[in-house]
Design an enzyme around this catalytic site. Structure first.
Site, PDB file in Angstrom:
ATOM      1  N   ALA A 198      -2.749   8.589 -18.469  1.00 10.22           N
ATOM      2  CA  ALA A 198      -1.645   8.844 -19.400  1.00 10.22           C
ATOM      3  C   ALA A 198      -1.065   7.543 -19.957  1.00 10.22           C
ATOM      4  O   ALA A 198      -0.195   7.581 -20.830  1.00 10.22           O
ATOM      5  CB  ALA A 198      -0.555   9.645 -18.691  1.00 10.22           C
ATOM      6  N   PHE A 220      -6.937   9.291  -8.744  1.00  9.46           N
ATOM      7  CA  PHE A 220      -6.033   8.167  -8.445  1.00  9.46           C
ATOM      8  C   PHE A 220      -4.681   8.366  -9.132  1.00  9.46           C
ATOM      9  O   PHE A 220      -3.705   7.711  -8.761  1.00  9.46           O
ATOM     10  CB  PHE A 220      -6.593   6.858  -9.013  1.00  9.46           C
ATOM     11  CG  PHE A 220      -7.824   6.324  -8.357  1.00  9.46           C
ATOM     12  CD1 PHE A 220      -7.738   5.508  -7.236  1.00  9.46           C
ATOM     13  CD2 PHE A 220      -9.081   6.598  -8.881  1.00  9.46           C
ATOM     14  CE1 PHE A 220      -8.881   4.990  -6.643  1.00  9.46           C
ATOM     15  CE2 PHE A 220     -10.224   6.076  -8.299  1.00  9.46           C
ATOM     16  CZ  PHE A 220     -10.130   5.274  -7.176  1.00  9.46           C
ATOM     17  N   ALA A 221      -4.643   9.174 -10.189  1.00  6.69           N
ATOM     18  CA  ALA A 221      -3.442   9.231 -11.036  1.00  6.69           C
ATOM     19  C   ALA A 221      -2.226   9.609 -10.211  1.00  6.69           C
ATOM     20  O   ALA A 221      -2.226  10.640  -9.538  1.00  6.69           O
ATOM     21  CB  ALA A 221      -3.644  10.234 -12.172  1.00  6.69           C
ATOM     22  N   THR A 231      -2.712   8.207   0.799  1.00 10.37           N
ATOM     23  CA  THR A 231      -2.137   6.980   1.345  1.00 10.37           C
ATOM     24  C   THR A 231      -1.758   7.157   2.818  1.00 10.37           C
ATOM     25  O   THR A 231      -1.453   8.279   3.251  1.00 10.37           O
ATOM     26  CB  THR A 231      -0.875   6.601   0.535  1.00 10.37           C
ATOM     27  OG1 THR A 231      -0.125   5.619   1.250  1.00 10.37           O
ATOM     28  CG2 THR A 231       0.042   7.790   0.303  1.00 10.37           C
ATOM     29  N   ASP A 232      -1.728   6.036   3.536  1.00 12.30           N
ATOM     30  CA  ASP A 232      -1.299   6.101   4.947  1.00 12.30           C
ATOM     31  C   ASP A 232       0.176   6.476   5.072  1.00 12.30           C
ATOM     32  O   ASP A 232       0.628   6.897   6.144  1.00 12.30           O
ATOM     33  CB  ASP A 232      -1.593   4.769   5.661  1.00 12.30           C
ATOM     34  CG  ASP A 232      -0.866   3.565   5.073  1.00 12.30           C
ATOM     35  OD1 ASP A 232      -0.207   3.706   4.017  1.00 12.30           O
ATOM     36  OD2 ASP A 232      -0.959   2.474   5.670  1.00 12.30           O
ATOM     37  N   LYS A 261       2.934  12.654  -2.098  1.00 10.06           N
ATOM     38  CA  LYS A 261       1.510  12.455  -1.783  1.00 10.06           C
ATOM     39  C   LYS A 261       1.088  13.395  -0.637  1.00 10.06           C
ATOM     40  O   LYS A 261      -0.005  13.955  -0.649  1.00 10.06           O
ATOM     41  CB  LYS A 261       1.246  10.999  -1.389  1.00 10.06           C
ATOM     42  CG  LYS A 261       1.394   9.987  -2.511  1.00 10.06           C
ATOM     43  CD  LYS A 261       0.378  10.143  -3.640  1.00 10.06           C
ATOM     44  CE  LYS A 261      -1.019   9.763  -3.237  1.00 10.06           C
ATOM     45  NZ  LYS A 261      -1.947   9.828  -4.412  1.00 10.06           N
ATOM     46  N   ASN A 289      -2.076  -0.438   2.627  1.00 13.04           N
ATOM     47  CA  ASN A 289      -1.680  -1.251   1.461  1.00 13.04           C
ATOM     48  C   ASN A 289      -2.839  -2.064   0.902  1.00 13.04           C
ATOM     49  O   ASN A 289      -3.497  -2.792   1.640  1.00 13.04           O
ATOM     50  CB  ASN A 289      -0.571  -2.236   1.861  1.00 13.04           C
ATOM     51  CG  ASN A 289       0.756  -1.549   2.014  1.00 13.04           C
ATOM     52  OD1 ASN A 289       0.910  -0.686   2.865  1.00 13.04           O
ATOM     53  ND2 ASN A 289       1.710  -1.932   1.179  1.00 13.04           N
ATOM     54  N   LEU A 332       4.700  -5.965  -3.761  1.00 13.30           N
ATOM     55  CA  LEU A 332       5.045  -7.177  -3.007  1.00 13.30           C
ATOM     56  C   LEU A 332       4.210  -8.412  -3.371  1.00 13.30           C
ATOM     57  O   LEU A 332       4.768  -9.447  -3.757  1.00 13.30           O
ATOM     58  CB  LEU A 332       4.926  -6.913  -1.490  1.00 13.30           C
ATOM     59  CG  LEU A 332       5.281  -8.128  -0.626  1.00 13.30           C
ATOM     60  CD1 LEU A 332       6.784  -8.354  -0.579  1.00 13.30           C
ATOM     61  CD2 LEU A 332       4.742  -7.975   0.794  1.00 13.30           C
ATOM     62  N   ARG A 381       2.894  -4.085   7.284  1.00 12.74           N
ATOM     63  CA  ARG A 381       1.935  -3.324   6.500  1.00 12.74           C
ATOM     64  C   ARG A 381       0.539  -3.775   6.924  1.00 12.74           C
ATOM     65  O   ARG A 381       0.348  -4.891   7.403  1.00 12.74           O
ATOM     66  CB  ARG A 381       2.132  -3.575   4.987  1.00 12.74           C
ATOM     67  CG  ARG A 381       3.500  -3.103   4.450  1.00 12.74           C
ATOM     68  CD  ARG A 381       3.586  -1.597   4.461  1.00 12.74           C
ATOM     69  NE  ARG A 381       4.854  -1.042   3.967  1.00 12.74           N
ATOM     70  CZ  ARG A 381       5.902  -0.736   4.733  1.00 12.74           C
ATOM     71  NH1 ARG A 381       5.883  -0.986   6.030  1.00 12.74           N
ATOM     72  NH2 ARG A 381       6.967  -0.170   4.200  1.00 12.74           N
TER      73      ARG A 381
END
Ligand code: NAD
Ligand code: DAU
Length: 349
Positions: free
Chosen positions: A35, A82-83, A140-141, A169, A194, A205, A229
């Site tokens: 997008a 992935f979006a 994700t974790d 998520k 990460n 970061l 992380r």
């Protein structure tokens, strides 16, 4: 020959994934649907924009009509989703878009895949799909929540997300699971720690600290800087996804991580010393609300069952990453000035 629909391919990990796939699988077609939100940057893909195996379509994954038309037009057999809205701090100030994109957008993609891949699309009891199709969810974790001083995230843990981002998520993960359990849709999910590396938006970061160091701005460390992380080079994450879509068992979840736990303040000090600046730039600021203290991935399942392992050591990966941001100052400057959006906004009006 595969036709892979990559959603969110103009973002950090998605663009790295497209570069990897075009290099590693020269017989695959890649359709990138993005997008172009603030996080989408087609400059990341400039070197492949004329590759005949690569197609870009500006579209929102929440737009069922357009997503359906893309499935009608291309013989898509693999989706790698992935979006997403991906930045935790933004989810604290404006949660709603995280819910619509990350949850409803995923459901729109699942519906399109189900409708186009099912052998008997009108039979609600049929669980038969075309050969070799797969919907892969990039998770994700953070869906596991936070760890104390010990322990690691394993795939069988209950989900316990703490931020609007991670809860969106986690919700998407559960919807993906439901489409497998209820409809038999061939799915897989990876939950990665990460990432760092080239093309990461400079609100996160590592690129933020590199850019602030280079421009002698304060380095804002949240709270005491002792949050941990588990860092992985983006190319290793992309290799892990490529491994799972080819070798991973349908219906399974795989954790992805490289056993690289670091406190935030260690990362900041490493960047300062590599660039050759003073630690006086460090500024401790108010902590992120609900800040997860520690993440650590147990990667036993993917390493033992699928044979994936990271190629980068943290030291080498960070050295190359800092060098990349030094060599690509214009890429960051175009983001900071906003010109990256103006240029492509004109092109894809
Ligand atoms: P990013 O923010 O850099 O990129 C997200 C991309 O998605 C952008 O190109 C954006 O334009 C696009 N997008 C956003 N909303 C969209 C929509 N409604 N329709 C179509 N496209 C849309 O994110 P990233 O860091 O590359 O993360 C990619 C995925 O990996 C996310 O799902 C994230 O949850 C997951 N993940 C990220 C990390 C990490 O460390 N960055 C780690 C594990 C998992
Ligand atoms: O664990 C995977 C997740 O990693 C992904 O799912 C997310 O999409 C991705 O954004 C990332 O989330 P984090 O919140 O861990 O990343 P971020 O770069 O925002 O922050 C990393 C750590 O650094 C975190 O403890 C907060 C801290 N931080 C961050 C920023 C931006 C600071 O101390 N100062 C900062 O300015």
């Amino acid at each position: 020959m595969k036709t892979v629909l990559v959603t969110g391919g103009a973002g950090f990990i998605g663009s790295n994934f497209i570069h990897l796939m075009l290099k590693k699988h020269p017989d695959y077609k890649i359709i990138n649907v993005d997008a172009l939100t603030y996080a989408g940057n087609l400059e990341n893909l400039k070197s492949v924009e004329n590759n005949p195996n690569y197609t870009f379509i500006k579209a929102d994954i929440r737009d069922a009509g357009t997503i359906g038309a893309i499935f009608d037009k291309y013989p898509i057999d693999t989706v790698v989703n992935f979006a997403a809205e991906s930045h935790v701090d933004r989810s604290i100030t404006d949660p709603q878009i995280f819910l619509t994109t990350n949850i409803l957008g995923t459901q729109v993609l699942l519906d399109a895949a189900k409708a186009h891949w099912k052998l008997a699309p009108d039979d609600k009891y049929s669980r038969d799909y075309k050969d070799g199709v797969r919907f892969h969810q990039v998770s994700t974790d953070e869906v596991y929540g936070a760890l104390g001083k010990t322990g690691m995230f394993v795939e069988t843990m209950p989900l316990s997300p703490n931020s609007p981002y991670s809860s969106s998520k986690a919700s998407a993960d559960l919807i993906v699971r439901a489409y497998h359990e209820t409809f038999g849709l061939p799915v897989s999910t990876t939950r990665c720690s990460n990432n760092y590396g080239p093309y990461q938006f400079p609100e996160k970061l590592i690129p933020l600290m590199i850019n602030n160091c280079l421009t002698d701005k304060a380095l804002p460390v949240y709270g005491d800087g002792m949050q941990i992380r588990d860092w992985l080079h983006v190319e290793d994450h992309c290799e892990a996804i490529d491994t799972v879509i080819h070798k991973g068992k349908v219906g399974e979840v795989y954790n992805v991580g490289g056993n690289n736990e670091k406190a935030n303040i260690e990362i900041v000090r490493l960047i300062i010393s590599t660039i050759g600046k003073s630690e006086d730039l460090i500024k401790y600021v108010k902590d992120r609300p609900g800040h997860d203290r520690r993440y650590a991935i147990d990667n036993t399942k993917i390493t033992t069952q699928l044979g994936w392992k990271p190629k980068y050591t943290f030291e080498q990966g960070m050295k190359e990453t800092i060098a990349w941001y030094l060599d690509n100052r214009k890429w960051v400057d175009n983001i900071v000035s906003g010109s990256y959006q103006k240029y492509y906004a004109e092109m894809y009006k």
